[in-house]
Design a protein around this motif. Structure first.
Motif, mmCIF file in Angstrom:
data_model
loop_
_atom_site.group_PDB
_atom_site.id
_atom_site.type_symbol
_atom_site.label_atom_id
_atom_site.label_comp_id
_atom_site.label_asym_id
_atom_site.label_seq_id
_atom_site.Cartn_x
_atom_site.Cartn_y
_atom_site.Cartn_z
ATOM 1 N N ARG A 27 0.322 -0.977 0.018
ATOM 2 C CA ARG A 27 -0.048 0.231 0.034
ATOM 3 C C ARG A 27 0.544 1.643 -0.601
ATOM 4 N N ASP A 28 1.708 0.826 -0.021
ATOM 5 C CA ASP A 28 3.104 2.487 -0.044
ATOM 6 C C ASP A 28 2.889 2.493 -1.326
ATOM 7 N N VAL A 29 2.520 1.939 -2.135
ATOM 8 C CA VAL A 29 2.534 2.656 -3.304
ATOM 9 C C VAL A 29 1.833 4.297 -3.419
ATOM 10 N N PHE A 30 0.798 4.231 -2.380
ATOM 11 C CA PHE A 30 -0.039 5.066 -2.325
ATOM 12 C C PHE A 30 0.760 6.204 -1.230
ATOM 13 N N GLY A 31 1.795 6.443 -1.548
ATOM 14 C CA GLY A 31 2.142 7.520 -0.640
ATOM 15 C C GLY A 31 2.485 8.411 -1.334
ATOM 16 N N HIS A 32 3.389 9.488 0.358
ATOM 17 C CA HIS A 32 2.899 11.091 -0.411
ATOM 18 C C HIS A 32 4.267 11.624 -0.273
ATOM 19 N N PHE A 33 4.525 13.368 -0.124
ATOM 20 C CA PHE A 33 5.998 14.078 -0.053
ATOM 21 C C PHE A 33 5.994 15.156 0.557
ATOM 22 N N VAL A 66 -6.348 14.709 3.987
ATOM 23 C CA VAL A 66 -5.428 14.115 3.056
ATOM 24 C C VAL A 66 -5.792 12.603 4.173
ATOM 25 N N ARG A 67 -6.618 12.851 5.159
ATOM 26 C CA ARG A 67 -6.463 11.829 5.440
ATOM 27 C C ARG A 67 -7.822 10.992 3.932
ATOM 28 N N GLU A 68 -8.692 11.080 3.334
ATOM 29 C CA GLU A 68 -9.255 11.182 2.340
ATOM 30 C C GLU A 68 -8.260 10.764 0.950
ATOM 31 N N LEU A 69 -7.204 10.691 1.028
ATOM 32 C CA LEU A 69 -5.887 10.016 0.625
ATOM 33 C C LEU A 69 -5.507 9.132 0.947
ATOM 34 N N ALA A 70 -6.030 8.639 2.457
ATOM 35 C CA ALA A 70 -5.922 7.711 2.637
ATOM 36 C C ALA A 70 -3.606 7.465 2.763
ATOM 37 N N PRO A 71 -2.928 8.361 2.992
ATOM 38 C CA PRO A 71 -1.644 7.744 2.688
ATOM 39 C C PRO A 71 -0.932 7.217 3.800
ATOM 40 N N PRO A 72 -0.239 6.482 3.750
ATOM 41 C CA PRO A 72 -0.075 5.523 4.589
ATOM 42 C C PRO A 72 1.705 5.321 4.759
ATOM 43 N N VAL A 123 -2.629 12.414 10.432
ATOM 44 C CA VAL A 123 -3.223 12.203 8.999
ATOM 45 C C VAL A 123 -3.480 10.613 8.585
ATOM 46 N N GLY A 124 -2.826 10.025 9.808
ATOM 47 C CA GLY A 124 -2.674 8.233 9.835
ATOM 48 C C GLY A 124 -1.678 7.732 9.087
ATOM 49 N N ALA A 125 -0.586 8.298 8.407
ATOM 50 C CA ALA A 125 0.455 8.401 7.865
ATOM 51 C C ALA A 125 1.717 8.067 8.590
ATOM 52 N N GLU A 126 2.565 6.573 8.491
ATOM 53 C CA GLU A 126 4.263 6.643 9.258
ATOM 54 C C GLU A 126 5.060 7.776 8.339
ATOM 55 N N PRO A 127 5.626 8.049 9.247
ATOM 56 C CA PRO A 127 6.682 9.287 8.838
ATOM 57 C C PRO A 127 7.893 8.356 8.222
#
Length: 526
Positions: A27-33, A66-72, A123-127
């Protein structure tokens, strides 16, 4: 849904196999920056004093979006910014501004490690922390690992974190050594030989502080750079990171129109294949690929320190730039990553907020750009496994790319297949013939369609929902359905399906110029 254009020919035939459970993707392919560039952090996700911010200075409307984007996972603080960034400047109660030689502005350092980790948790993501391998050292990188991850009492950096009000470790699992240090534009650029040794020694020191962290490092789809790196340091790495921007706008902000932009849709596939081959050459099957900076559009930042050069960065926030071309390209990028799920284990859209990101933030609220909706659909609607498929399709004018792209996924409950279908044609609807396990479904099925009134449609402050996904019911007859122009469609097909009796009416695969077998589209040689 857009109603322009009527297709008369089959755009693609897609045959999805149900013989295997498919490949589980990360799921990390849906990550952000997020980078300290222009208004991504300050005036973006972080705006103390705003009526829309909480007591920490975090914009609550941004957190919700950003929560709607569900970034892991979210990568920070750079990017080019990190190659002259010293993490000690951004911790503790007493912080002093520093001049950032990468972006040639002064950073106040009010948003640092603790703030980033807290925002990720919100936002529910890992740093995912990217370290300074430009002006920094291996010792500085390992000290940052100790500051974030070691228990108080381990050493001076862990104790310093406790003194700063965080007695418990932040527990940051994802780390990258450097950013684009292969390029002469980067502060502290290195030769291939220098880089290989620095990564090796930095990785050793970081892992001796916390052997449970996951390490990545800057690489490129080029044998001369990446082969020495893997030879020296590959045994310490979980992934190598590559970057891609396919509409080069660094100096001149002249965004490509729909046709030229979409014609670059196979670029990500090419980069993945090249990097996969390099990993194969050194037999490092355990090392994956992270596309940890990617976007269709390159960031605009003309050279110079003048007020005009800095102000020119405002052009990145022109919402009219981000049309259905960006949405369609984004779908193709994610399809390429997911078809290569065995090796692509992370991807981070660059950036999340403002600049070229899916979310535009202004003093009064947010705008969800066209790419926002594609990213949210992929992060929320797909099944957990990518199914094997073969396909054949017509091409866009000029033969640059196939008209229709797709991805078929199986949900873990085994009761549903979700197929993502992209029609890249700017003006024509096209017919797509789909079979599952050799059968052609017939019926009315749930679907979500993202298109717009035209290929150049975009969202802005005045029209925030001009382009928005629509939940519909689609008619499928003997596997055939019609895809609107410049669109991304998600179709949910329950299993077992009501199959059509009889033969699927579609051209044979060899009658169409593009074919997909396995992971990659290729053009058939006449």
């Amino acid at each position: 849904m857009s109603s322009s254009g009527v297709g008369t020919a089959v755009g693609a035939r897609i045959d999805v196999s149900l013989a295997t459970p498919g490949t589980r993707y990360a799921r990390d392919v849906f990550g952000h920056f997020v980078e300290h560039f222009h208004r991504q952090v300050y005036g973006g996700l972080f705006e103390p004093g705003s009526d829309l911010s909480d007591e920490r200075g975090f914009r609550l409307d941004v957190i919700q979006a950003v929560r709607e984007l569900a970034p892991p996972v979210v990568r920070w603080p750079g990017g080019c910014f990190v190659s002259a960034y010293h993490w000690l400047d951004g911790v503790g109660p007493q912080r002093r501004p520093h001049y950032d030689p990468a972006w040639r502005v002064t950073d106040p350092n009010t948003f640092g490690t603790a703030e980033f980790v807290a925002w990720c948790r919100a936002v529910g993501a890992e740093p995912y922390l990217c370290t300074n391998a430009g002006t920094g050292t291996a010792e500085e990188m390992s000290a940052w690992v100790e500051y974030t991850n070691a228990p108080a009492g381990r050493g001076r950096w862990a104790d310093l974190r406790a003194e700063h009000g965080s007695p418990e470790p932040f527990d940051v699992r994802w780390w990258s050594i450097g950013n684009e240090n292969y390029g002469d534009w980067e502060i502290g650029a290195k030769t291939a030989a220098e880089w290989a040794v620095l990564v090796r020694e930095s990785a050793k020191m970081m892992l001796r502080v916390d052997e449970g962290i996951h390490l990545l490092t800057a690489a490129r789809a080029e044998l001369g750079w990446t082969l020495p790196l893997l030879t020296e340091a590959g045994r310490y790495l979980d992934m190598i990171s590559i970057h891609g921007y396919w509409d080069d706008l660094w100096q001149a902000d002249e965004p490509s129109a729909y046709g030229p932009a979409v014609s670059r849709s196979l670029g990500p596939q090419t980069e993945i294949e090249r990097t996969r081959n390099i990993l194969g050459a050194v037999d490092l099957s355990g090392v994956g690929i992270a596309f940890d900076e990617w976007n269709l559009r390159g960031w605009h930042h003309p050279d110079g320190t003048s007020a005009e050069a800095i102000a020119a960065r405002d052009r990145n926030d022109d919402n009219s730039t981000y049309t259905m071309a960006d949405a369609v390209f984004t779908a193709g990028f994610l399809n390429a990553c997911l078809r290569n799920a065995d090796v692509v284990r992370m991807a981070n859209v660059a950036p999340t907020v403002n600049t070229r990101g899916p979310l535009f933030v202004h003093p009064g609220g947010v705008v969800r750009r066209t790419t926002f909706h594609v990213l949210a659909l992929y992060a929320q609607a797909l099944g957990e496994r990518v199914l094997e498929s073969t396909a054949a399709g017509a091409d866009l004018e000029g033969g640059a790319v196939p008209v229709v792209d797709h991805l078929a996924t199986l949900h873990d409950d085994g009761r549903r297949v979700t197929v993502a279908l992209t029609n890249r044609h700017p003006t024509d609807a096209v017919a797509c013939v789909l079979t599952l396990g050799g059968h052609a479904p017939t019926g009315t099925f749930d679907a979500t369609v993202l298109d717009g009134p035209g290929p150049d449609a975009y969202n802005d402050v005045e029209h925030p929902s001009r382009v928005a996904p629509e939940r519909v019911r689609v008619e499928v007859t003997e596997g055939s359905l019609l895809l609107p122009p410049h669109s991304v469609t998600f179709v949910d097909l329950p299993l077992p399906l009501p199959y059509a009796a009889g033969e699927v009416l579609a051209p044979a695969a060899h009658d169409l110029p593009w074919r997909l077998v396995g992971r990659s589209w290729s053009r058939r040689t006449p």
